[in-house]
Design a protein around this motif. Structure first.
Motif, PDB file in Angstrom:
ATOM      1  N   MET A 136      81.027  45.728  29.975  1.00 16.53           N
ATOM      2  CA  MET A 136      82.198  45.987  29.174  1.00 16.53           C
ATOM      3  C   MET A 136      82.104  47.374  28.544  1.00 16.53           C
ATOM      4  O   MET A 136      83.105  48.080  28.450  1.00 16.53           O
ATOM      5  CB  MET A 136      82.315  44.882  28.120  1.00 16.53           C
ATOM      6  N   LEU A 137      80.881  47.730  28.133  1.00 18.05           N
ATOM      7  CA  LEU A 137      80.675  49.055  27.540  1.00 18.05           C
ATOM      8  C   LEU A 137      80.963  50.154  28.558  1.00 18.05           C
ATOM      9  O   LEU A 137      81.584  51.170  28.221  1.00 18.05           O
ATOM     10  CB  LEU A 137      79.232  49.179  27.026  1.00 18.05           C
ATOM     11  N   ALA A 138      80.558  49.953  29.805  1.00 16.15           N
ATOM     12  CA  ALA A 138      80.812  50.946  30.850  1.00 16.15           C
ATOM     13  C   ALA A 138      82.315  51.117  31.075  1.00 16.15           C
ATOM     14  O   ALA A 138      82.801  52.232  31.260  1.00 16.15           O
ATOM     15  CB  ALA A 138      80.128  50.538  32.149  1.00 16.15           C
ATOM     16  N   VAL A 139      83.066  50.006  31.044  1.00 12.01           N
ATOM     17  CA  VAL A 139      84.518  50.082  31.226  1.00 12.01           C
ATOM     18  C   VAL A 139      85.151  50.863  30.077  1.00 12.01           C
ATOM     19  O   VAL A 139      86.044  51.694  30.289  1.00 12.01           O
ATOM     20  CB  VAL A 139      85.125  48.675  31.344  1.00 12.01           C
ATOM     21  N   LEU A 140      84.687  50.624  28.851  1.00  8.01           N
ATOM     22  CA  LEU A 140      85.209  51.375  27.705  1.00  8.01           C
ATOM     23  C   LEU A 140      84.877  52.861  27.803  1.00  8.01           C
ATOM     24  O   LEU A 140      85.712  53.718  27.491  1.00  8.01           O
ATOM     25  CB  LEU A 140      84.653  50.803  26.398  1.00  8.01           C
ATOM     26  N   GLU A 141      83.674  53.192  28.245  1.00 16.74           N
ATOM     27  CA  GLU A 141      83.299  54.597  28.409  1.00 16.74           C
ATOM     28  C   GLU A 141      84.163  55.280  29.464  1.00 16.74           C
ATOM     29  O   GLU A 141      84.562  56.427  29.300  1.00 16.74           O
ATOM     30  CB  GLU A 141      81.822  54.712  28.784  1.00 16.74           C
ATOM     31  N   ILE A 142      84.466  54.564  30.530  1.00 15.27           N
ATOM     32  CA  ILE A 142      85.324  55.118  31.575  1.00 15.27           C
ATOM     33  C   ILE A 142      86.726  55.363  31.021  1.00 15.27           C
ATOM     34  O   ILE A 142      87.329  56.414  31.253  1.00 15.27           O
ATOM     35  CB  ILE A 142      85.366  54.163  32.792  1.00 15.27           C
TER      36      ILE A 142
END
Length: 176
Positions: free
Chosen positions: A1-7
């Motif tokens: 989920m954190l990776a999606v937010l960073e993207i």
């Protein structure tokens, strides 16, 4: 989920991020691994490995999307990603057969393992597409070494974690 937010915050499209992940995995299992081994040889044994830069020409097919992939010289750097693909395919087959032939199938274990294997295979898809793009252009020895390494790794996994003594070939259970 954190990776999606960073993207999302960085403004990178999800497709671009996915392609970046794919090529990081391909590079990490081939060229980066060779660079680490080369660095260790230099530091530990003071062995210098040299290489020659060559220019790349365009592929034969101008309309082919993967034309640049075909101009690659086939080397031993391609063996580790092929081995990883083969080991994951073997793991899917073994996991599926163990689940089917067990007396009490554990489908959740199978789904978790198959999901991980498909995730790895999806990351290596561009490599496989470039490798299989033109039949007959890949030396047979690359596939022979990859197959031997995949079988060796699979047999080591079975030797390290053997099936229980109560199971026979085919998964039939015998009472002691």
């Amino acid at each position: 989920m954190l990776a999606v937010l960073e993207i999302k915050w960085s403004g990178i499209r999800l497709e671009e991020s996915w392609k970046n992940e794919q090529f990081w995995l391909i590079g990490g299992t081939s060229a980066h691994l060779a660079a680490v081994i080369q660095g260790l040889l230099k530091v530990i044994a003071d062995i210098e490995i040299s290489f020659t830069l060559t220019s790349k020409s365009g592929g034969d097919d101008a309309d082919d999307e993967f034309a640049d992939l075909y101009t690659v010289k086939w080397t031993s750097l391609m063996i580790p990603p092929i081995v990883i693909m083969m080991v994951n395919l073997i793991a899917i087959a073994v996991g599926f057969s163990r689940t089917i032939y067990s007396e009490i199938p554990q489908w959740s274990k199978l789904l978790g393992g198959v999901f991980f294997s498909f995730w790895v295979l999806a990351h290596l898809y561009p490599f496989a597409k470039g490798l299989m793009g033109r039949r007959g252009r890949t030396p047979t020895i690359v596939f022979v070494w990859s197959g031997l390494l995949a079988i060796t790794i699979s047999l080591l996994c079975v030797a390290i974690n053997p099936p229980s003594q109560n199971w026979q070939i085919g998964g039939s259970f015998t009472f002691p």
